[in-house]
Design a protein around this motif. Sequence first.
Motif, PDB file in Angstrom:
ATOM      1  N   LYS A  97       0.841  -1.213   0.000  1.00  0.00           N
ATOM      2  CA  LYS A  97       0.000   0.000   0.000  1.00  0.00           C
ATOM      3  C   LYS A  97       0.870   1.255   0.000  1.00  0.00           C
ATOM      4  N   ARG A  98       1.918   1.213   0.833  1.00  0.00           N
ATOM      5  CA  ARG A  98       2.771   2.406   0.938  1.00  0.00           C
ATOM      6  C   ARG A  98       3.554   2.635  -0.350  1.00  0.00           C
ATOM      7  N   LEU A  99       3.945   1.541  -1.030  1.00  0.00           N
ATOM      8  CA  LEU A  99       4.644   1.711  -2.320  1.00  0.00           C
ATOM      9  C   LEU A  99       3.732   2.451  -3.298  1.00  0.00           C
ATOM     10  N   SER A 186      16.382  20.597   6.398  1.00  0.00           N
ATOM     11  CA  SER A 186      15.117  19.864   6.552  1.00  0.00           C
ATOM     12  C   SER A 186      15.137  18.622   5.679  1.00  0.00           C
ATOM     13  N   ARG A 187      14.472  17.584   6.131  1.00  0.00           N
ATOM     14  CA  ARG A 187      14.318  16.358   5.346  1.00  0.00           C
ATOM     15  C   ARG A 187      13.143  16.474   4.391  1.00  0.00           C
ATOM     16  N   SER A 188      12.137  17.248   4.817  1.00  0.00           N
ATOM     17  CA  SER A 188      10.892  17.290   4.051  1.00  0.00           C
ATOM     18  C   SER A 188      10.162  18.590   4.362  1.00  0.00           C
ATOM     19  N   ALA A 196       6.515  10.005   1.302  1.00  0.00           N
ATOM     20  CA  ALA A 196       6.769   8.962   0.300  1.00  0.00           C
ATOM     21  C   ALA A 196       8.178   8.419   0.508  1.00  0.00           C
ATOM     22  N   LYS A 197       8.382   7.151   0.117  1.00  0.00           N
ATOM     23  CA  LYS A 197       9.752   6.638   0.153  1.00  0.00           C
ATOM     24  C   LYS A 197      10.360   6.901  -1.221  1.00  0.00           C
ATOM     25  N   ALA A 198      10.648   8.186  -1.458  1.00  0.00           N
ATOM     26  CA  ALA A 198      11.233   8.621  -2.727  1.00  0.00           C
ATOM     27  C   ALA A 198      12.744   8.647  -2.544  1.00  0.00           C
ATOM     28  N   ASN A 201      14.580  11.793  -1.259  1.00  0.00           N
ATOM     29  CA  ASN A 201      14.487  12.184   0.158  1.00  0.00           C
ATOM     30  C   ASN A 201      15.753  11.787   0.907  1.00  0.00           C
ATOM     31  N   TYR A 202      16.291  10.634   0.522  1.00  0.00           N
ATOM     32  CA  TYR A 202      17.435  10.083   1.250  1.00  0.00           C
ATOM     33  C   TYR A 202      18.719  10.776   0.785  1.00  0.00           C
ATOM     34  N   ALA A 203      18.807  11.056  -0.526  1.00  0.00           N
ATOM     35  CA  ALA A 203      19.971  11.805  -1.042  1.00  0.00           C
ATOM     36  C   ALA A 203      20.058  13.151  -0.329  1.00  0.00           C
ATOM     37  N   GLU A 232      10.638  15.477  14.474  1.00  0.00           N
ATOM     38  CA  GLU A 232       9.853  14.734  13.475  1.00  0.00           C
ATOM     39  C   GLU A 232      10.345  13.299  13.245  1.00  0.00           C
ATOM     40  N   GLU A 233      11.600  13.120  12.835  1.00  0.00           N
ATOM     41  CA  GLU A 233      12.093  11.753  12.583  1.00  0.00           C
ATOM     42  C   GLU A 233      13.550  11.649  13.024  1.00  0.00           C
ATOM     43  N   ALA A 234      14.038  10.422  13.138  1.00  0.00           N
ATOM     44  CA  ALA A 234      15.434  10.183  13.524  1.00  0.00           C
ATOM     45  C   ALA A 234      16.128   9.490  12.353  1.00  0.00           C
ATOM     46  N   GLY A 235      16.947  10.216  11.604  1.00  0.00           N
ATOM     47  CA  GLY A 235      17.594   9.640  10.420  1.00  0.00           C
ATOM     48  C   GLY A 235      16.524   9.138   9.472  1.00  0.00           C
ATOM     49  N   ALA A 236      16.583   7.851   9.101  1.00  0.00           N
ATOM     50  CA  ALA A 236      15.531   7.253   8.271  1.00  0.00           C
ATOM     51  C   ALA A 236      14.661   6.351   9.137  1.00  0.00           C
ATOM     52  N   MET A 237      14.293   6.868  10.317  1.00  0.00           N
ATOM     53  CA  MET A 237      13.429   6.107  11.225  1.00  0.00           C
ATOM     54  C   MET A 237      12.421   7.060  11.860  1.00  0.00           C
ATOM     55  N   ASN A 238      11.338   6.518  12.329  1.00  0.00           N
ATOM     56  CA  ASN A 238      10.417   7.310  13.157  1.00  0.00           C
ATOM     57  C   ASN A 238      11.032   7.428  14.546  1.00  0.00           C
ATOM     58  N   ILE A 239      10.567   8.411  15.316  1.00  0.00           N
ATOM     59  CA  ILE A 239      11.189   8.612  16.630  1.00  0.00           C
ATOM     60  C   ILE A 239      10.180   8.506  17.771  1.00  0.00           C
ATOM     61  N   GLY A 300      14.867   5.354  17.777  1.00  0.00           N
ATOM     62  CA  GLY A 300      14.336   5.333  16.421  1.00  0.00           C
ATOM     63  C   GLY A 300      13.637   4.007  16.197  1.00  0.00           C
ATOM     64  N   ALA A 301      12.657   3.983  15.278  1.00  0.00           N
ATOM     65  CA  ALA A 301      11.921   2.753  14.971  1.00  0.00           C
ATOM     66  C   ALA A 301      11.790   2.600  13.457  1.00  0.00           C
ATOM     67  N   GLY A 302      12.253   1.447  12.959  1.00  0.00           N
ATOM     68  CA  GLY A 302      12.159   1.189  11.518  1.00  0.00           C
ATOM     69  C   GLY A 302      12.478  -0.263  11.221  1.00  0.00           C
TER      70      GLY A 302
END
Length: 355
Positions: A97-99, A186-188, A196-198, A201-203, A232-239, A300-302
């Motif tokens: 769904k998220r994809l 900012s990340r976003s 989105a997992k675009a 975002n990570y670059a 908001e978030e921790a790296g590429a994880m939720n916090i 962090g959670a991921g």
Amino acid sequence: METTANNLVTVEKSKTSKIDQVDFDNLSFGSIYSDHMLVCDYKNGAWENPKVVPYGPVSLDPSAKIFHYGQSIFEGMKAYKDSEESTWLFRPLDNHKRLNISAKRLAIPEIPEDYFMEGLKALLKVDDQWIPKNEGSSMYIRPFIFASGQGFHASPANEYKFMICLAPSGSYFSGKVKVLIEEKYSRSANGGVGYAKAGGNYAGQFYPTQLAVEKGYNQVIWTDDNTHEYIEEAGAMNIFVRINDTLITGPTSDRILDGITRKSIIEIAKEEKIAVEVRKLTVAEVVAAAKDGSLKEMFGAGTAAVISPISGFGFKETDYDLPELEESYASLLKKRITDIQYNKAEDKFGWRYKL
Ligand SMILES: Cc1ncc(COP(=O)(O)O)c(C=O)c1O
């Protein structure tokens, strides 16, 4: 060439295998790949049948839009072996769904559920022997879609590739991390693509993270783009932040990824009778809690690390240490969720998916 029972996925097996070269007792994370991969092409307005093929390079025209406009999205999930060697996935339909949520935001055609699930199942079946059996290890699964269609005009491509690659991986735990609360980058942004997992975002996170690493931190805590006042978030994880005995995490928004680990932790914590608050959390509140001793934990959670405990944070040139707890929420929640993932405990929530 074989096809799956429902004739949807074709399977072309590799003539050789690299499995004997792999030391399954010393797996790192996401750096070796199994013998096969899934490839599914979008052409002439439709997804073609998914194919399991030998793992190998992809050939693209230099004008493919992925290279110029970054039209690419991905997912991250895992397959687990239990003690009987049965294979399990964790909430895989949520990844599908998220994809598609990411696809819609990046003007990429959505992938049908059966293409995703049947393709994934066929791939995992062919590379079953690659799924690690060691405690704590798992098969990291990377589904992704990118624009393979050509053209230097800045518009969506007319051709795409949906692929899945498998990386047998060891446990991610690399110790506690020290984080820097970000005040400039900012990340976003509101209305942007943060949810989105675009790929882009990570670059965009790499440079601010490099600056934090140069200052002696492992990761960045992202704050809101407008005021930098909210966590908001921790790296590429939720916090998650624990103040006294209450666990707090921010609400998801168009700036925050709706993490599957995050929402599972919220459910498990509630079941454990831990007070959970999903609300906006300011940096000022966290700093005040660190000063008066009520800040007990941050993590962090991921999918990759499940839970990544934080040892301390930096903010405005000052470092704050977190206490070492004998019985942390982080270790309790990590055990509860991984026991469900590895089929070691009852799954009241119906999250496990047997292959
Ligand atoms: C930005 C970001 N936040 C949070 C997460 C955690 O999401 P999940 O628990 O679904 O892996 C991820 C990883 O996928 C991520 O990239």
